[in-house]
Design a protein around this motif. Structure first.
Motif, PDB file in Angstrom:
ATOM      1  N   THR A   1       0.688  -1.300  -0.108  1.00 42.74           N
ATOM      2  CA  THR A   1      -0.155   0.071  -0.015  1.00 42.74           C
ATOM      3  C   THR A   1       0.921   1.343   0.037  1.00 42.74           C
ATOM      4  O   THR A   1       0.540   2.105  -0.679  1.00 42.74           O
ATOM      5  N   THR A   2       1.852   1.413   0.880  1.00 40.32           N
ATOM      6  CA  THR A   2       2.819   2.475   0.897  1.00 40.32           C
ATOM      7  C   THR A   2       4.039   2.147   1.319  1.00 40.32           C
ATOM      8  O   THR A   2       4.159   1.080   2.188  1.00 40.32           O
ATOM      9  N   PRO A   3       5.120   2.751   1.125  1.00 40.92           N
ATOM     10  CA  PRO A   3       6.558   2.394   1.617  1.00 40.92           C
ATOM     11  C   PRO A   3       6.583   3.213   2.914  1.00 40.92           C
ATOM     12  O   PRO A   3       5.731   4.006   3.308  1.00 40.92           O
ATOM     13  N   GLU A   4       8.189   3.378   3.320  1.00 40.40           N
ATOM     14  CA  GLU A   4       8.262   4.134   4.538  1.00 40.40           C
ATOM     15  C   GLU A   4       8.342   5.656   4.037  1.00 40.40           C
ATOM     16  O   GLU A   4       8.047   6.135   2.939  1.00 40.40           O
ATOM     17  N   ARG A   5       8.323   6.453   4.970  1.00 45.63           N
ATOM     18  CA  ARG A   5       8.388   8.162   4.815  1.00 45.63           C
ATOM     19  C   ARG A   5       9.194   8.574   5.665  1.00 45.63           C
ATOM     20  O   ARG A   5       9.463   8.363   6.764  1.00 45.63           O
ATOM     21  N   SER A   6       9.639   9.727   4.995  1.00 46.55           N
ATOM     22  CA  SER A   6      10.828  10.662   5.882  1.00 46.55           C
ATOM     23  C   SER A   6      10.214  11.939   5.617  1.00 46.55           C
ATOM     24  O   SER A   6      10.089  12.432   4.684  1.00 46.55           O
ATOM     25  N   VAL A   7       9.965  12.721   6.639  1.00 47.97           N
ATOM     26  CA  VAL A   7       9.640  14.194   6.759  1.00 47.97           C
ATOM     27  C   VAL A   7      10.827  15.296   7.208  1.00 47.97           C
ATOM     28  O   VAL A   7      11.323  15.012   8.414  1.00 47.97           O
ATOM     29  N   TYR A   8      11.179  16.008   6.351  1.00 43.42           N
ATOM     30  CA  TYR A   8      12.163  17.070   6.660  1.00 43.42           C
ATOM     31  C   TYR A   8      11.866  18.283   6.625  1.00 43.42           C
ATOM     32  O   TYR A   8      11.017  18.940   6.190  1.00 43.42           O
ATOM     33  N   LEU A   9      11.869  18.928   8.153  1.00 46.52           N
ATOM     34  CA  LEU A   9      11.227  20.189   8.562  1.00 46.52           C
ATOM     35  C   LEU A   9      12.285  21.160   8.520  1.00 46.52           C
ATOM     36  O   LEU A   9      13.451  21.016   9.114  1.00 46.52           O
ATOM     37  N   ILE A  10      12.271  22.261   7.819  1.00 41.27           N
ATOM     38  CA  ILE A  10      13.168  23.428   7.428  1.00 41.27           C
ATOM     39  C   ILE A  10      12.799  24.689   7.747  1.00 41.27           C
ATOM     40  O   ILE A  10      11.622  25.077   7.222  1.00 41.27           O
ATOM     41  N   ALA A  11      13.461  25.650   8.640  1.00 42.89           N
ATOM     42  CA  ALA A  11      13.092  26.792   8.595  1.00 42.89           C
ATOM     43  C   ALA A  11      13.608  27.688   7.544  1.00 42.89           C
ATOM     44  O   ALA A  11      14.810  27.635   7.534  1.00 42.89           O
ATOM     45  N   ASP A  12      12.879  28.090   6.799  1.00 45.08           N
ATOM     46  CA  ASP A  12      13.460  28.806   5.629  1.00 45.08           C
ATOM     47  C   ASP A  12      13.357  30.222   5.793  1.00 45.08           C
ATOM     48  O   ASP A  12      12.786  31.451   5.352  1.00 45.08           O
ATOM     49  N   VAL A  13      14.596  30.661   6.606  1.00 43.60           N
ATOM     50  CA  VAL A  13      14.706  31.971   7.295  1.00 43.60           C
ATOM     51  C   VAL A  13      16.367  32.469   6.968  1.00 43.60           C
ATOM     52  O   VAL A  13      17.088  31.397   6.654  1.00 43.60           O
ATOM     53  N   PRO A  14      16.703  33.573   6.888  1.00 51.31           N
ATOM     54  CA  PRO A  14      17.966  33.963   6.731  1.00 51.31           C
ATOM     55  C   PRO A  14      18.961  33.315   7.405  1.00 51.31           C
ATOM     56  O   PRO A  14      20.271  33.085   6.809  1.00 51.31           O
ATOM     57  N   GLU A  15      18.842  33.359   8.856  1.00 51.79           N
ATOM     58  CA  GLU A  15      19.727  32.651   9.581  1.00 51.79           C
ATOM     59  C   GLU A  15      19.973  31.344   9.408  1.00 51.79           C
ATOM     60  O   GLU A  15      21.083  30.818   9.885  1.00 51.79           O
ATOM     61  N   ASN A  16      19.352  30.595   8.918  1.00 49.96           N
ATOM     62  CA  ASN A  16      19.392  29.292   8.751  1.00 49.96           C
ATOM     63  C   ASN A  16      19.991  28.888   7.378  1.00 49.96           C
ATOM     64  O   ASN A  16      19.329  28.499   6.116  1.00 49.96           O
ATOM     65  N   VAL A  17      21.310  29.335   7.200  1.00 49.00           N
ATOM     66  CA  VAL A  17      22.049  29.274   5.820  1.00 49.00           C
ATOM     67  C   VAL A  17      21.851  27.504   5.569  1.00 49.00           C
ATOM     68  O   VAL A  17      21.833  27.413   4.379  1.00 49.00           O
ATOM     69  N   ALA A  18      22.590  26.761   6.441  1.00 48.64           N
ATOM     70  CA  ALA A  18      22.700  25.367   5.973  1.00 48.64           C
ATOM     71  C   ALA A  18      21.342  24.793   5.538  1.00 48.64           C
ATOM     72  O   ALA A  18      20.935  24.008   4.400  1.00 48.64           O
ATOM     73  N   GLY A  19      20.379  25.071   6.285  1.00 47.26           N
ATOM     74  CA  GLY A  19      18.787  24.743   5.804  1.00 47.26           C
ATOM     75  C   GLY A  19      18.429  25.255   4.318  1.00 47.26           C
ATOM     76  O   GLY A  19      18.069  24.400   3.629  1.00 47.26           O
ATOM     77  N   ARG A  20      18.752  26.472   4.068  1.00 46.15           N
ATOM     78  CA  ARG A  20      18.316  27.016   2.840  1.00 46.15           C
ATOM     79  C   ARG A  20      19.221  26.254   1.779  1.00 46.15           C
ATOM     80  O   ARG A  20      18.662  25.922   0.605  1.00 46.15           O
ATOM     81  N   VAL A  21      20.545  25.866   1.942  1.00 47.22           N
ATOM     82  CA  VAL A  21      21.155  25.180   1.039  1.00 47.22           C
ATOM     83  C   VAL A  21      20.319  23.701   0.878  1.00 47.22           C
ATOM     84  O   VAL A  21      20.468  23.309  -0.494  1.00 47.22           O
TER      85      VAL A  21
END
Length: 282
Positions: A179-199
């Motif tokens: 019916t469905t596989p596993e799943r991964s959910v990635y939460l990222i704050a798209d804000v200027p100070e989160n440089v790594a997250g925006r990359v």
């Protein structure tokens, strides 16, 4: 974005609800890879290994390996069902967790390419407060739908800086994979100070969009070939597997308009976090 479930997504949810999950064991992912299949009489219905097993067999002593399956056209509708679930969770939780987007990323979002049976989902937020509210919602959720297992928070973003990582692991030979596989959910704050997250946000979107473009079918085939070759090998962990794809990912990002320097930064961020995790583990 619109998250109203399509008729296909509702049908997929109905299929999930039709199965009796009460006796289904839900162990975490094992390392080394799982041992022999359980006896058929453990399940109400006999397990169906081909739904879960990799294209390539692996020796029992493998430390970590990738389960790669041919592209499944139902992955998109399965994403829609998960997306609708997350939308409902984030908008009805207390406090609510307003988000910017819920997107299907990773290989299961790219038609025609082989992939691990795992739906990767990117959720972006306009502030750290909204991201923290989403973390609370996932941590305190009481599952009311199959597979009736909670999302597991992966420490330190699963080795990728600037994000929070959640996964649902499923039994190795469960009928649930029909019916469905596993799943991964990635939460990222798209804000200027989160440089790594925006990359990471930019990388997820670029890889998906470049490989979905018919003009880049050469890269699609090359990436598919690399994944199939890596599926034959054993790795220390998922980060080592990801690093093994750096060469072809660099080609994809260059085609998507990245500079060599930007790609170097992306790789350094991931490898720096990986080294820190390994050092702290020992």
């Amino acid at each position: 974005m619109s998250v109203t479930p399509t008729a296909t997504a509702i049908i997929e949810l109905d299929k999930m609800s039709a199965y009796d999950w009460s006796a289904e064991p839900v162990p975490p992912r094992l390392t080394p890879s799982p041992g022999p299949m359980p006896q058929h009489d453990v399940y109400e219905h006999p397990p169906t290994p081909p739904l879960r097993m990799s294209i390539f067999p692996h020796p029992r002593q493998s430390t970590w390996h990738v389960n790669v399956l041919p592209y499944n056209p139902t992955w998109s509708s399965q994403f829609e069902a998960i997306c609708y679930h997350l939308h409902t969770l984030f908008t009805t939780s207390s406090p609510p967790a307003p988000y910017l987007s819920i997107e299907h990323i990773g290989s299961t979002s790219i038609p025609g390419i082989s992939a691990k049976p795992n739906i990767d989902i990117l959720v972006t937020f306009s502030s750290k407060d909204n991201l923290n509210a989403a973390i609370e919602a996932l941590n305190w959720e009481i599952p009311t739908a199959p597979p009736f297992t909670k999302y597991t928070q992966i420490p330190r973003g699963g080795g990728i800086p600037g994000r929070e990582s959640y996964k649902i692991y499923l039994p190795e030979f469960s009928p649930y994979y029909a019916t469905t596989p596993e799943r991964s959910v990635y939460l990222i704050a798209d804000v200027p100070e989160n440089v790594a997250g925006r990359v990471q946000i930019r990388c997820y979107r670029t890889v998906r969009d470049v490989l979905r473009n018919p003009a880049n079918v050469d890269l699609l085939r090359e990436y598919d070939s690399v994944k199939l070759e890596l599926a034959k090998q054993a790795f220390q962990d998922g980060l080592q597997y990801s690093a093994s794809k750096d060469g072809v990912i660099r080609k994809v990002l260059l085609r998507g308009g990245w500079s060599e320097e930007e790609i170097d930064l992306k790789e350094q961020l991931t490898k720096r976090e990986w080294i820190v995790d390994v050092e702290e583990a020992y």
